[in-house]
Design an enzyme around this catalytic site. Structure first.
Site, mmCIF file in Angstrom:
data_model
loop_
_atom_site.group_PDB
_atom_site.id
_atom_site.type_symbol
_atom_site.label_atom_id
_atom_site.label_comp_id
_atom_site.label_asym_id
_atom_site.label_seq_id
_atom_site.Cartn_x
_atom_site.Cartn_y
_atom_site.Cartn_z
ATOM 1 N N PRO A 379 1.065 -1.341 0.105
ATOM 2 C CA PRO A 379 -0.061 0.157 0.076
ATOM 3 C C PRO A 379 0.614 1.080 0.033
ATOM 4 O O PRO A 379 2.062 1.311 0.391
ATOM 5 C CB PRO A 379 -0.820 -0.182 1.414
ATOM 6 C CG PRO A 379 -0.795 -1.712 1.675
ATOM 7 C CD PRO A 379 0.753 -1.927 1.261
ATOM 8 N N SER A 380 0.282 2.623 -0.386
ATOM 9 C CA SER A 380 0.873 3.815 -0.494
ATOM 10 C C SER A 380 1.310 3.931 1.134
ATOM 11 O O SER A 380 0.670 3.961 2.060
ATOM 12 C CB SER A 380 0.037 4.756 -1.117
ATOM 13 O OG SER A 380 -0.130 4.452 -2.326
ATOM 14 N N GLY A 382 3.797 2.989 2.436
ATOM 15 C CA GLY A 382 4.213 1.730 3.488
ATOM 16 C C GLY A 382 5.980 1.658 3.409
ATOM 17 O O GLY A 382 6.574 0.754 4.090
ATOM 18 N N LYS A 384 8.125 1.974 0.587
ATOM 19 C CA LYS A 384 8.763 1.376 -0.525
ATOM 20 C C LYS A 384 9.812 2.234 -1.108
ATOM 21 O O LYS A 384 11.179 1.836 -1.378
ATOM 22 C CB LYS A 384 7.698 1.145 -1.551
ATOM 23 C CG LYS A 384 6.827 0.184 -1.383
ATOM 24 C CD LYS A 384 5.501 -0.385 -2.275
ATOM 25 C CE LYS A 384 4.680 0.847 -2.793
ATOM 26 N NZ LYS A 384 3.851 1.460 -1.820
ATOM 27 N N GLU A 508 8.351 3.541 -9.394
ATOM 28 C CA GLU A 508 7.172 3.990 -10.157
ATOM 29 C C GLU A 508 7.568 4.608 -11.540
ATOM 30 O O GLU A 508 6.835 5.528 -11.859
ATOM 31 C CB GLU A 508 6.197 4.739 -9.165
ATOM 32 C CG GLU A 508 5.968 4.295 -7.801
ATOM 33 C CD GLU A 508 4.746 3.318 -7.861
ATOM 34 O OE1 GLU A 508 4.435 2.834 -9.103
ATOM 35 O OE2 GLU A 508 4.364 2.792 -7.082
#
Length: 587
Positions: A379-380, A382, A384, A508
């Site tokens: 999820p956003s 988190g 990453k 991304e």
């Protein structure tokens, strides 16, 4: 406000002002100042003041009827030479100011380039620009203009006090008793003036920030029909600045009557008491005239001290901001060892990291095997992208350790370490310039035309480049504004091809692209990842599914790791994630 609250507020203000003086003094020695020019300027100021101190004696002789060729010549020479000195001093002061200014700007720019990313989280880019451009101008003006003049003023004040005492000790005693009253009045006015000036500047900064934020959001304001509310907010901000400016104007206005009253009191004393001493035959009319003129010069110098103090106080806001920057810790580039081998695994061992009070990564542990593709999903918010930042040592863990082949990464020379990575972000930044310059950015070697063409071809951007009239020398516009998102991404990928690093970080890289651009970027990325250790943060199912390893992050923790099939079996969250991506692709 209670008496206790007022006392606490005064104590805080005194501590802040004490800290400002310390920062001010430390800042003077943070760079190599042009001491020759400062010394030369100081000597010119002393010479100018020395000439000025000759005038009262000459004028007193003329006023008392002693008009000789020597006296007249002396007056003319002093006036003419002082006029010439005035022009020379202004010119030398400008040169000195520019030399100081460029030294501090170079110092700040060097600090900005070598400061950790955390500094940029705390300070806005617009403030960085202000520190580099405006604040340095203030500090250079103070050092070049006020300090040499200050030495000259101290010299002149001591000289005048000595001369006045030689004329008559009683007049000098009255002058000596009144001086502390004059000085304290000027100091208290300077502090008041500084506070109102700072308050006004803060209000102006608030108004500027409000307007800059709102004006770029006009379409959003109109979409929500919020014009009336924002109009009222704008009026309130303008009104606050108006009130602060009125207070500032009142403070500035007080300066003239205050100094006039202070000077008038002393002048009345000199006139009344001097006339009494003349009538008593204690002093001559010539001495009284000279004394009166020297007193005027004396208080003129004290008034100048007050103006200097006010200017220094006003500049302390700028110097405190510069001091915060130049005293900030820098990144350490030279460390214990170089990276001897690239073919090693990366390991996160119980890594914890927080932005301020917000915990982002909590006891994160995993291994990134060499030569494999590792996808990080979840999820956003988190953590990453934070993992990629930690790998590049843009930030450092609050706890735990990141190691490379068993060696903590903070032991490697920083430049040596960062050259291991090629980084392609969601919105890869480009610099104003040509396509060629952007693809070659960061390389320290000569690049042949064939290498450049090969990198562009692999990045699926060569056809577009060949369609431009200037080919590789076509301008990308400010920040790549003349290119589409997909074109910017492919130029960033071409840059990664040319850099040819062993480790590839993709954050991304295909987000917010249209279907055509996404396919082109995806094809380029597939070629780029071949034979490299790749760490991919993505929502593209084809990349995730084909990854050698998937790390599933959830609320800052590693929920599970494994291949696509393994994680799919073990995690409900990952199954929901895959189902969502499938529905999005089909839609």
């Amino acid at each position: 406000m209670t008496a206790t609250q007022k006392s606490v507020k005064r104590d805080i203000r005194r501590q802040q002002e004490s800290g400002m003086w310390k920062s001010y003094i430390r800042l003077l020695f943070k760079t190599k100042l042009p001491w020759f020019w400062l010394g030369f300027l100081t000597l010119l100021n002393i010479a100018d003041i020395t000439l000025g101190l000759l005038l009262p004696a000459y004028t007193a002789q003329v006023a008392s009827g002693v008009i000789t060729s020597t006296v007249i010549t002396g007056v003319v020479v002093v006036i003419v030479v002082r006029v010439l000195f005035s022009g020379i001093i202004r010119y030398i002061a400008k040169i000195t100011s520019y030399k100081i200014d460029i030294r501090y700007r170079k110092l700040i720019w060097n600090r900005l380039m070598r400061s950790p990313i955390k500094l940029y989280d705390d300070v806005k880019p617009s403030e960085m620009i202000s520190r580099t451009v405006n604040d340095t101008s203030q500090i250079s003006a103070v050092i070049s203009g006020l300090f040499p003049a200050l030495v000259g003023m101290i010299y002149g004040t001591v000289y005048i006090a000595k001369v006045l005492y030689g004329y008559d000790w009683r007049l000098s005693a009255g002058l000596l008793l009144y001086t502390p009253v004059y000085v304290l009045s000027i100091i208290y006015y300077g502090k008041w003036n500084y506070r109102t000036h700072k308050y006004t500047q803060n209000r102006l900064a608030g108004l500027t920030q409000f307007l800059s934020e709102l004006l770029v959001s006009i379409p959003l304001i109109k979409s929500f029909a919020n014009e009336q509310k924002e109009t009222e907010r704008g009026k309130d901000n303008i009104q606050l600045y108006y009130r602060a400016n009125m207070k500032r104007s009142l403070t500035a206005w007080v300066n003239t009557p205050l100094t006039s009253i202070l000077n008038l009191v002393m002048e009345l004393f000199v006139i009344v008491f001097g006339i009494y001493l003349v009538t008593q035959g204690t002093i001559t009319i010539q001495i009284w005239i000279a004394f009166f003129m020297y007193v005027g010069m004396y208080f003129g110098m004290l008034e100048t001290f007050g103006l200097m103090y006010t200017q220094i106080k006003q500049s302390q806001g700028a110097t405190s901001r510069i001091a915060h920057l130049v005293e900030n810790d820098l990144e350490q580039y030279h460390r214990e060892q170089e990276v001897d081998s690239n073919q090693l695994d990366l390991e996160f061992n119980h890594v914890m990291f927080a932005y301020g009070d917000k915990l982002v990564l909590d006891e994160v542990s995993f291994t990134v095997p060499y030569g494999k593709v590792t996808a990080i999903v979840g999820p956003s918010g988190g953590g990453k992208s934070t993992i990629l930042a930690l790998l590049q040592q843009l930030y450092h863990p609050n706890d735990g350790q990141i190691s490379f082949g068993g060696t903590p990464i903070e032991k490697f020379h920083l430049n040596n370490w960062r050259k291991l990575f090629s980084y392609v972000a969601q919105d890869s930044p480009l610099f104003a310039g040509t396509i060629r310059e952007n693809i070659m950015y960061g390389l320290e070697r000569e690049v042949s035309e064939s290498e450049l063409i090969n990198a562009a071809e692999n990045a699926n951007i060569l056809t577009f480049i060949n369609e431009q009239p200037d080919k590789f020398d076509a301008s990308v516009g400010e920040g790549g504004s003349s290119l589409s998102g997909g074109q910017r991404q492919r130029i960033a990928i071409a840059r990664a091809f040319l850099r040819n690093s062993d480790f590839l970080l993709l954050d991304e890289a295909m987000a917010s692209l249209d279907v055509k651009s996404e396919k082109a970027v995806q094809a380029a990325m597939s070629v780029l990842m071949e034979g490299r250790t790749a760490i991919v943060v993505a929502h593209d199912l084809s990349i995730i599914r084909n990854a050698d390893q998937i790390i599933l992050l959830n609320e800052g923790k590693v929920e599970t790791t494994g291949t696509h099939d393994e994680v799919l079996r073990e995690s409900d969250l990952y199954r929901q994630f895959v189902e969502f991506l499938n529905n999005t692709t089909e839609g």
